[in-house]
Design a protein around this motif. Sequence first.
Motif, PDB file in Angstrom:
ATOM      1  N   LEU A 178       0.826  -1.207   0.000  1.00 17.41           N
ATOM      2  CA  LEU A 178       0.000   0.000   0.000  1.00 17.41           C
ATOM      3  C   LEU A 178       0.861   1.259   0.000  1.00 17.41           C
ATOM      4  CD1 LEU A 178      -2.733  -0.983   2.598  1.00 17.41           C
ATOM      5  CD2 LEU A 178      -2.914  -0.979   0.124  1.00 17.41           C
ATOM      6  N   ARG A 179       0.394   2.265  -0.701  1.00 19.14           N
ATOM      7  CA  ARG A 179       1.024   3.594  -0.747  1.00 19.14           C
ATOM      8  C   ARG A 179      -0.100   4.619  -0.825  1.00 19.14           C
ATOM      9  NH1 ARG A 179       4.835   0.965   0.217  1.00 19.14           N
ATOM     10  NH2 ARG A 179       6.809   0.746  -0.840  1.00 19.14           N
ATOM     11  N   ALA A 180       0.152   5.808  -0.306  1.00 18.09           N
ATOM     12  CA  ALA A 180      -0.846   6.873  -0.376  1.00 18.09           C
ATOM     13  C   ALA A 180      -0.134   8.207  -0.599  1.00 18.09           C
ATOM     14  CB  ALA A 180      -1.675   6.927   0.901  1.00 18.09           C
ATOM     15  N   GLU A 202      -4.967   9.971  -2.544  1.00 14.37           N
ATOM     16  CA  GLU A 202      -4.802   8.908  -3.537  1.00 14.37           C
ATOM     17  C   GLU A 202      -4.243   7.702  -2.800  1.00 14.37           C
ATOM     18  OE1 GLU A 202      -2.157  10.136  -6.596  1.00 14.37           O
ATOM     19  OE2 GLU A 202      -3.318  11.914  -7.079  1.00 14.37           O
ATOM     20  N   LEU A 203      -4.921   6.572  -2.909  1.00 14.45           N
ATOM     21  CA  LEU A 203      -4.519   5.357  -2.210  1.00 14.45           C
ATOM     22  C   LEU A 203      -4.371   4.240  -3.225  1.00 14.45           C
ATOM     23  CD1 LEU A 203      -4.045   4.083   0.572  1.00 14.45           C
ATOM     24  CD2 LEU A 203      -6.496   3.737   0.746  1.00 14.45           C
ATOM     25  N   ARG A 204      -3.182   3.641  -3.305  1.00 17.10           N
ATOM     26  CA  ARG A 204      -2.902   2.576  -4.270  1.00 17.10           C
ATOM     27  C   ARG A 204      -2.231   1.411  -3.586  1.00 17.10           C
ATOM     28  NH1 ARG A 204      -6.140   4.738  -7.209  1.00 17.10           N
ATOM     29  NH2 ARG A 204      -5.612   6.380  -8.638  1.00 17.10           N
ATOM     30  N   PRO A 205      -2.566   0.191  -3.948  1.00 18.36           N
ATOM     31  CA  PRO A 205      -3.806  -0.208  -4.603  1.00 18.36           C
ATOM     32  C   PRO A 205      -4.979   0.022  -3.662  1.00 18.36           C
ATOM     33  CG  PRO A 205      -2.618  -2.149  -3.868  1.00 18.36           C
ATOM     34  CD  PRO A 205      -1.744  -0.964  -3.572  1.00 18.36           C
ATOM     35  N   VAL A 206      -6.150   0.161  -4.232  1.00 19.91           N
ATOM     36  CA  VAL A 206      -7.338   0.463  -3.433  1.00 19.91           C
ATOM     37  C   VAL A 206      -7.649  -0.755  -2.565  1.00 19.91           C
ATOM     38  CG1 VAL A 206      -9.765   1.080  -3.489  1.00 19.91           C
ATOM     39  CG2 VAL A 206      -8.203   2.007  -5.195  1.00 19.91           C
ATOM     40  N   GLY A 238     -10.713  10.122  -5.912  1.00 19.14           N
ATOM     41  CA  GLY A 238     -10.202   9.454  -4.722  1.00 19.14           C
ATOM     42  C   GLY A 238     -10.973   9.899  -3.497  1.00 19.14           C
TER      43      GLY A 238
END
Length: 170
Positions: A58-60, A72-76, A106
């Motif tokens: 996860l990354r934001a 923005e959050l990836r992956p959701v 987002g």
Amino acid sequence: MAWLVIALPAASILAGLWTLWVAAGPGSVDASPDRIRRMAQVQEAALDADEVAAREGLRARLHLSDGGIRLELRPVPGTTAPQLQLVHPIQARHDRVLSFRPGPEGWHSESRIAGEVAWRLRLIAGDGRWRLVGRYRPGVTVVDLVPALPPMPEPGPMPEPGSPPSPERP
């Protein structure tokens, strides 16, 4: 002279009580928003949420503007709204929690991060399953949030019983 015999011990007792109130009272610096287990002289924080975030990659990214905060959050990781904790560097009574709602680009919050405080940021899943961390510095408009732990490697296959150890392992 008799007043000094009474006043000096009384002053030291009052000073001791005041010191105890300052050390353990509201705003003491030992406050932490993490669940912490204390045993003897050791404090252990629960890292389960950090491990999940690292394992799932996860990354934001927070985009800060006068209109609020866009996330923005990836992956959701789901449809449950995350929460952003602003952890004050010194006094826990100043900590804040911001909520997000879904938007076309987002997640969005109409709250703002203001002031001259270098907040510690913690983005937490609505169900508490994962957690991302970062640092806000006054004046920045983009903040990246990452897992507190490094990515975990996939476990390799177990060696056969009785086989020699692999060369990369001592």
